[in-house]
Write a protein that holds these residues in place. Structure first.
Motif, PDB file in Angstrom:
ATOM      1  N   ALA A   1     -55.832  42.497 -90.481  1.00 54.94           N
ATOM      2  CA  ALA A   1     -55.496  41.815 -91.661  1.00 54.94           C
ATOM      3  C   ALA A   1     -54.687  40.817 -91.684  1.00 54.94           C
ATOM      4  CB  ALA A   1     -54.521  43.018 -92.686  1.00 54.94           C
ATOM      5  N   PHE A   2     -54.626  39.862 -90.485  1.00 56.66           N
ATOM      6  CA  PHE A   2     -54.098  38.552 -90.394  1.00 56.66           C
ATOM      7  C   PHE A   2     -55.027  37.648 -90.790  1.00 56.66           C
ATOM      8  CE2 PHE A   2     -53.269  35.011 -87.189  1.00 56.66           C
ATOM      9  CZ  PHE A   2     -52.027  34.862 -87.779  1.00 56.66           C
ATOM     10  N   VAL A   3     -55.105  37.500 -91.950  1.00 55.29           N
ATOM     11  CA  VAL A   3     -55.847  36.531 -92.604  1.00 55.29           C
ATOM     12  C   VAL A   3     -55.121  35.748 -93.457  1.00 55.29           C
ATOM     13  CG1 VAL A   3     -57.973  38.114 -92.515  1.00 55.29           C
ATOM     14  CG2 VAL A   3     -56.534  37.867 -94.640  1.00 55.29           C
TER      15      VAL A   3
ATOM     16  N   HIS B   1     -48.395  24.353 -79.130  1.00 54.96           N
ATOM     17  CA  HIS B   1     -48.355  25.426 -78.119  1.00 54.96           C
ATOM     18  C   HIS B   1     -47.153  26.219 -78.429  1.00 54.96           C
ATOM     19  CE1 HIS B   1     -45.304  22.610 -77.291  1.00 54.96           C
ATOM     20  NE2 HIS B   1     -46.094  21.371 -76.909  1.00 54.96           N
ATOM     21  N   HIS B   2     -46.390  25.860 -79.544  1.00 55.31           N
ATOM     22  CA  HIS B   2     -45.062  26.743 -80.196  1.00 55.31           C
ATOM     23  C   HIS B   2     -43.788  26.745 -78.839  1.00 55.31           C
ATOM     24  CE1 HIS B   2     -48.020  28.988 -82.735  1.00 55.31           C
ATOM     25  NE2 HIS B   2     -47.845  27.743 -83.360  1.00 55.31           N
ATOM     26  N   TYR B   3     -43.704  26.092 -78.103  1.00 56.53           N
ATOM     27  CA  TYR B   3     -42.757  25.942 -77.305  1.00 56.53           C
ATOM     28  C   TYR B   3     -41.457  24.809 -77.731  1.00 56.53           C
ATOM     29  CZ  TYR B   3     -40.125  24.433 -72.945  1.00 56.53           C
ATOM     30  OH  TYR B   3     -39.062  24.386 -71.914  1.00 56.53           O
TER      31      TYR B   3
ATOM     32  N   VAL C   1     -61.351  43.692 -84.540  1.00 57.40           N
ATOM     33  CA  VAL C   1     -62.144  42.523 -85.178  1.00 57.40           C
ATOM     34  C   VAL C   1     -61.081  41.642 -85.780  1.00 57.40           C
ATOM     35  CG1 VAL C   1     -64.057  41.706 -86.623  1.00 57.40           C
ATOM     36  CG2 VAL C   1     -64.002  43.975 -85.424  1.00 57.40           C
ATOM     37  N   LYS C   2     -61.035  40.298 -85.431  1.00 59.09           N
ATOM     38  CA  LYS C   2     -60.447  39.202 -86.217  1.00 59.09           C
ATOM     39  C   LYS C   2     -61.433  38.380 -87.001  1.00 59.09           C
ATOM     40  CE  LYS C   2     -57.581  35.051 -85.473  1.00 59.09           C
ATOM     41  NZ  LYS C   2     -56.916  34.301 -84.588  1.00 59.09           N
ATOM     42  N   ALA C   3     -61.646  38.639 -88.389  1.00 58.81           N
ATOM     43  CA  ALA C   3     -62.465  38.062 -89.026  1.00 58.81           C
ATOM     44  C   ALA C   3     -61.937  37.192 -90.073  1.00 58.81           C
ATOM     45  CB  ALA C   3     -63.518  39.095 -89.549  1.00 58.81           C
TER      46      ALA C   3
ATOM     47  N   LEU D   1     -50.180  49.377 -87.039  1.00 57.67           N
ATOM     48  CA  LEU D   1     -49.042  48.243 -86.850  1.00 57.67           C
ATOM     49  C   LEU D   1     -49.329  47.542 -85.577  1.00 57.67           C
ATOM     50  CD1 LEU D   1     -46.215  46.745 -87.350  1.00 57.67           C
ATOM     51  CD2 LEU D   1     -45.224  48.992 -86.432  1.00 57.67           C
ATOM     52  N   GLU D   2     -49.290  46.291 -85.803  1.00 58.06           N
ATOM     53  CA  GLU D   2     -49.399  45.212 -84.604  1.00 58.06           C
ATOM     54  C   GLU D   2     -48.075  44.434 -84.295  1.00 58.06           C
ATOM     55  OE1 GLU D   2     -52.960  42.697 -84.540  1.00 58.06           O
ATOM     56  OE2 GLU D   2     -51.700  41.082 -83.758  1.00 58.06           O
ATOM     57  N   PHE D   3     -47.538  44.895 -83.250  1.00 54.95           N
ATOM     58  CA  PHE D   3     -46.779  44.077 -82.547  1.00 54.95           C
ATOM     59  C   PHE D   3     -47.063  43.123 -81.511  1.00 54.95           C
ATOM     60  CE2 PHE D   3     -43.617  47.820 -83.453  1.00 54.95           C
ATOM     61  CZ  PHE D   3     -42.851  47.068 -84.511  1.00 54.95           C
ATOM     62  N   GLN D   4     -46.172  41.952 -81.603  1.00 57.36           N
ATOM     63  CA  GLN D   4     -46.153  41.216 -80.210  1.00 57.36           C
ATOM     64  C   GLN D   4     -45.420  41.477 -79.160  1.00 57.36           C
ATOM     65  OE1 GLN D   4     -45.910  36.758 -80.636  1.00 57.36           O
ATOM     66  NE2 GLN D   4     -48.192  36.525 -79.997  1.00 57.36           N
ATOM     67  N   ILE D   5     -45.869  41.750 -77.753  1.00 58.73           N
ATOM     68  CA  ILE D   5     -45.138  41.871 -76.765  1.00 58.73           C
ATOM     69  C   ILE D   5     -44.888  40.871 -76.120  1.00 58.73           C
ATOM     70  CG2 ILE D   5     -44.614  43.430 -74.758  1.00 58.73           C
ATOM     71  CD1 ILE D   5     -46.690  45.201 -75.891  1.00 58.73           C
TER      72      ILE D   5
ATOM     73  N   LYS E   1     -44.065  36.927 -75.969  1.00 52.56           N
ATOM     74  CA  LYS E   1     -43.099  36.237 -76.627  1.00 52.56           C
ATOM     75  C   LYS E   1     -43.352  34.696 -77.206  1.00 52.56           C
ATOM     76  CE  LYS E   1     -38.911  36.952 -74.695  1.00 52.56           C
ATOM     77  NZ  LYS E   1     -39.453  36.849 -73.532  1.00 52.56           N
ATOM     78  N   GLU E   2     -44.544  34.644 -77.929  1.00 48.36           N
ATOM     79  CA  GLU E   2     -45.049  33.470 -78.174  1.00 48.36           C
ATOM     80  C   GLU E   2     -43.920  32.583 -79.257  1.00 48.36           C
ATOM     81  OE1 GLU E   2     -48.385  33.765 -80.949  1.00 48.36           O
ATOM     82  OE2 GLU E   2     -48.462  31.874 -81.349  1.00 48.36           O
ATOM     83  N   TYR E   3     -43.328  33.485 -79.841  1.00 49.85           N
ATOM     84  CA  TYR E   3     -42.035  32.676 -80.879  1.00 49.85           C
ATOM     85  C   TYR E   3     -40.757  32.998 -80.473  1.00 49.85           C
ATOM     86  CZ  TYR E   3     -46.188  31.986 -83.997  1.00 49.85           C
ATOM     87  OH  TYR E   3     -47.540  31.583 -84.468  1.00 49.85           O
ATOM     88  N   LEU E   4     -40.497  33.578 -79.159  1.00 52.70           N
ATOM     89  CA  LEU E   4     -39.252  33.916 -78.737  1.00 52.70           C
ATOM     90  C   LEU E   4     -38.715  33.453 -77.152  1.00 52.70           C
ATOM     91  CD1 LEU E   4     -39.906  36.968 -80.605  1.00 52.70           C
ATOM     92  CD2 LEU E   4     -37.652  36.471 -80.549  1.00 52.70           C
TER      93      LEU E   4
ATOM     94  N   GLU F   1     -54.527  33.695 -73.935  1.00 52.40           N
ATOM     95  CA  GLU F   1     -53.920  32.794 -75.259  1.00 52.40           C
ATOM     96  C   GLU F   1     -52.364  33.686 -75.471  1.00 52.40           C
ATOM     97  OE1 GLU F   1     -56.571  32.321 -78.225  1.00 52.40           O
ATOM     98  OE2 GLU F   1     -55.065  31.850 -79.667  1.00 52.40           O
ATOM     99  N   ARG F   2     -51.538  32.767 -75.593  1.00 51.03           N
ATOM    100  CA  ARG F   2     -50.292  32.920 -75.762  1.00 51.03           C
ATOM    101  C   ARG F   2     -49.637  34.074 -74.664  1.00 51.03           C
ATOM    102  NH1 ARG F   2     -49.795  29.087 -78.934  1.00 51.03           N
ATOM    103  NH2 ARG F   2     -51.193  29.020 -80.904  1.00 51.03           N
ATOM    104  N   GLY F   3     -50.223  33.737 -73.588  1.00 51.91           N
ATOM    105  CA  GLY F   3     -49.659  34.585 -72.106  1.00 51.91           C
ATOM    106  C   GLY F   3     -48.941  33.615 -71.442  1.00 51.91           C
TER     107      GLY F   3
END
Ligand code: BDP
Length: 727
Positions: A350-352, A552-554, A311-313, A411-415, A417-420, A192-194
């Motif tokens: 905490a991504f809720v 897809h955010h493309y 956990v993503k809940a 801290l969660e970063f995204q490496i 680049k879903e949005y970049l 996902e987002r890969g």
């Protein structure tokens, strides 16, 4: 494939083989395909070889444990590549100068350093000159083998960059305890987002077959100090906890262990029902608690150093404690209790946000969590994305940082680049990470940076953590492009020490990945450092956010409206109308500003003081408002879109000049990707200008080219197979 038939005495074959050998010698870089990452160990310049050899030619290092053997193998491989000859492993430093490695327990030579090692903790190391038996020796000493391995990678980094070892005196300690990659990999191999191909984990052939690539993965992570990896997607499949899949995970853990990389798993909250056949997953139900306890026991029997659960809940449709009227703390604590006897942790995200809550999405995580401060068990960390929405090219820091003093926040970063721009856009994320880490929460007055919240120093937490959503797949380059490797690298280096500079890290990476020559390092680092702002310019200038295509955010999608939930549209975020644009999050709007400490809130709330890059994040602004440049907002917006495109063109020029200085295969691919980026930057600019102009009806500023197509064209573009879409 080239095949040669070899016959003894065949002169032509000998000549051909000679030519081949010569070719390999004169262009060793021609086979570069990115697989070796920053661990290429390309030969150092001949003027430097002797100096290094005299310091590193003789090595005294134990070889009793798996990690000790990894240390020796890395040194052997590194020095053979860099210096052209393998080091001699000796039993003692007697005779010539030597490099002496180990722990006080593994090496009698290092026992005298016991006191000095007190400050380096479990994973740190000393790397310095000392006198051993009356002669100079370079030592890498640590408390544990893993510290020695980290020290070896440090030393090899220096040699790769061509740095002199004279007077070396390094004492390194990682500032953050949990330094993790999060893989959003599904069991069917889809990421996902890969954007780097399929998953690295071949679940089908595990545990029987341990692909050598798993070892290379662990090596690369160890070279940065990354010490854990979550193998499966946060949108988790309960099957990951089935006995068969746990055995597969255990096989990976066995491969990673000598490299200090622990395995973690994303837990599906409803697993007690799906796997255990229970009627409920209510965290307060005794059978549910028992199920988790037994599951933890089962996991630790297979993976004794298992790290814990992510956990993503109750987020984006995932099950969670709120399904039973319980809180996030109730949910986290039941898992924490199950893991505690074994030393595991729970990373509770905490991504809720909920679509049926009318509140500004940017406020929801804070609203849910801030009241739970202090309610979590000691082995729970709350994992918070860097910003309050979702890994946008630019966001303010998340208001939870600094707001939950009694809870360790990871801290969660995204490496990835879903949005970049996915993997084809050259965007170095070091500056984004640095901006977040240096942001001042003012939680305990000035200087309460996010880095200090995250490393635990602000509130003296023993537990601390940082996670990066991996950009790794089975692509030969690992990350989908050569430059995306730099983002894995930068994440790892900042996880080790969040106070480092993104520019220094880029310089290290370029030296190791391409060349230590200043004529290469300087322009490439400048290009990388500017690249993030360039992407912000052509995608989301002045604080715009979430204006991407649906699903897809493309590519651009500022027109995205309707659908299942308002907070998955673009119009929800930019709120453009005839008069102005931007999300009013001031005290008179959604009041998201009030979630920040008073000093920060005041700044964000004031349209005169808010940092201009965040203007439209916090304010709804009239199109004709004059900005700091003197231009009206609309003109400034268009100016920035266009500037973004121009700056990609400047990157192309820089890269073109490096032809011949960078090996041809990698040069070619980067050049091709820059062309894609340039065209897509233009697409972003044109589509955004066409759309916003259709809303405000304003003329383009003088000198600005109109979009070549009508808005309807941009709206009509479809990309049904864009990579990485959620499933
Ligand atoms: C968003 C992604 C989605 C993830 C989600 C998350 O679009 O695929 O599942 O974040 O972090 O960025 O849970």
């Amino acid at each position: 494939m080239l095949t040669l038939t070899w016959r003894r005495g065949d002169g032509r074959c000998a000549f051909l083989a000679g030519m081949l050998a010569l070719l390999c010698y004169i262009s060793p870089a021609s086979a570069e395909d990115g697989y070796d990452l920053w661990l290429r160990y390309a030969p150092v310049g001949s003027s430097k070889v002797e100096g290094y050899r005299s310091a590193l030619g003789n090595v005294v290092a134990p070889d009793r444990t798996p990690t000790q053997r990894v240390v020796r193998e890395e040194l052997r491989r590194g020095l053979a590549g860099l210096l052209g000859s393998e080091p001699r492993f000796r039993a003692s430093p007697a005779g010539d100068a030597a490099l002496v490695l180990g722990t006080p327990a593994s090496s009698p030579w290092l026992a005298p350093l016991r006191h000095e090692l007190e400050g380096v903790g479990e994973e740190g190391y000393l790397l310095r000159w000392t006198r051993l038996d009356g002669r100079d020796a370079l030592v890498i000493a640590a408390h544990r083998d893993i510290g020695v391995l980290y020290g070896v990678f440090h030393l090899l980094r220096l040699v790769q960059a061509g740095v002199s070892l004279d007077g070396l005196d390094v004492s390194e300690v990682p500032r953050i305890k949990l330094r993790l990659l999060n893989h959003w990999d599904n069991l069917d191999g889809y990421v996902e987002r890969g954007y780097a191909g399929g998953s690295l984990w071949d679940w089908h052939t595990l545990p029987g077959w341990e692909d050598p690539r798993y070892t290379d993965y662990a090596r690369a992570n160890a070279s940065l100090g990354i010490n854990g990896t979550v193998l499966n997607n946060v949108n988790a499949n309960a099957l990951s906890f089935s006995p068969a899949y746990l055995r597969k995970a255990a096989a990976l853990a066995d491969v990673f262990r000598p490299y200090g990389v622990r395995v973690y798993l994303s837990a599906r909250f409803s697993a007690p029902m799906e796997l255990g056949g229970l009627a409920t997953a209510d965290p307060l139900d005794p059978d549910v608690r028992q199920w988790w306890r037994e599951k933890a026991r089962e996991i630790y029997a297979l993976i004794p150093d298992f790290g814990g659960f992510l956990v993503k809940a109750n987020s984006e449709g995932q099950p969670g404690p709120q399904d039973y009227g319980r809180t996030h703390a109730d949910g986290a604590n039941v898992l924490a209790d199950a893991l505690a006897p074994h030393g595991g942790v729970v990373m509770w995200r905490a991504f809720v946000y909920a679509h049926d809550v009318p509140e500004d999405r940017a406020k929801q995580a804070y609203n849910e969590f801030v009241g739970l401060d202090g309610a979590f068990r000691d082995n729970v960390v709350v994992q918070v994305k860097n910003g309050p929405i979702d890994f946008q090219p630019r966001e303010p820091f998340h208001p939870l940082f600094g707001a939950m003093p009694r809870t360790p926040l990871m801290l969660e970063f995204q490496i990835t680049k879903e949005y970049l721009g996915f993997a084809t856009h050259l965007v170095y994320l070091g500056p984004l990470y640095e901006e977040v880490l240096r942001a001042d929460t003012h939680a305990r007055g000035a200087g309460s940076t996010v880095a200090r919240v995250v490393d635990g120093s602000l509130e003296s937490h023993a537990l601390s953590g940082i996670a990066g959503v991996a950009n790794i797949g089975d692509d030969r380059t690992w990350s989908g492009s050569h430059f995306d490797q730099a983002n894995w690298y930068a994440f790892g280096r900042l996880a080790w020490n969040p106070y480092q500079s993104a520019r220094d890290i880029a310089a290290e990476w370029v030296a190791m990945t391409f060349s230590p020559a200043q004529e290469v390092v300087r322009p490439v680092v400048d290009m990388m450092m500017a690249s993030r702002e360039t992407a912000v310019d052509y995608m989301t200038p002045l604080g715009l956010h979430h204006v991407i295509a649906r699903g897809h955010h493309y590519g651009p999608g500022p027109w995205v409206d309707g659908g299942p939930r308002a907070d998955w549209t673009s119009v929800y975020y930019h709120r453009a109308d005839r008069d102005g644009i931007g999300f009013d999050r001031t005290a008179s709007g959604s009041d998201a500003v009030s979630q920040y400490a008073a000093d920060v809130a005041r700044e964000f709330n004031d349209v005169e003081r808010v940092p201009e890059p965040l203007l439209l994040w916090f304010h709804h602004v009239r199109w004709d408002r004059r900005l700091r440049s003197g231009r009206p907002l609309w003109d400034e917006l268009v100016h920035r879109y266009t500037r973004g495109v121009r700056n990609v063109e400047a990157m192309q020029v820089t890269w073109r000049r490096l032809e011949g200085r960078v090996d041809a295969p990698r040069h070619r691919q980067v050049a091709a990707f820059l062309r894609i980026q340039r065209d897509e930057a233009q697409w972003w600019r044109d589509a955004s200008v066409a759309y916003f102009q259709s809303i405000n009806g304003l003329p383009l500023p003088a000198g600005e080219a109109p979009p070549p197509h009508p808005l309807a064209y941009y709206l009509s573009l479809q990309f049904p197979y864009a990579p990485g879409d959620g499933r």
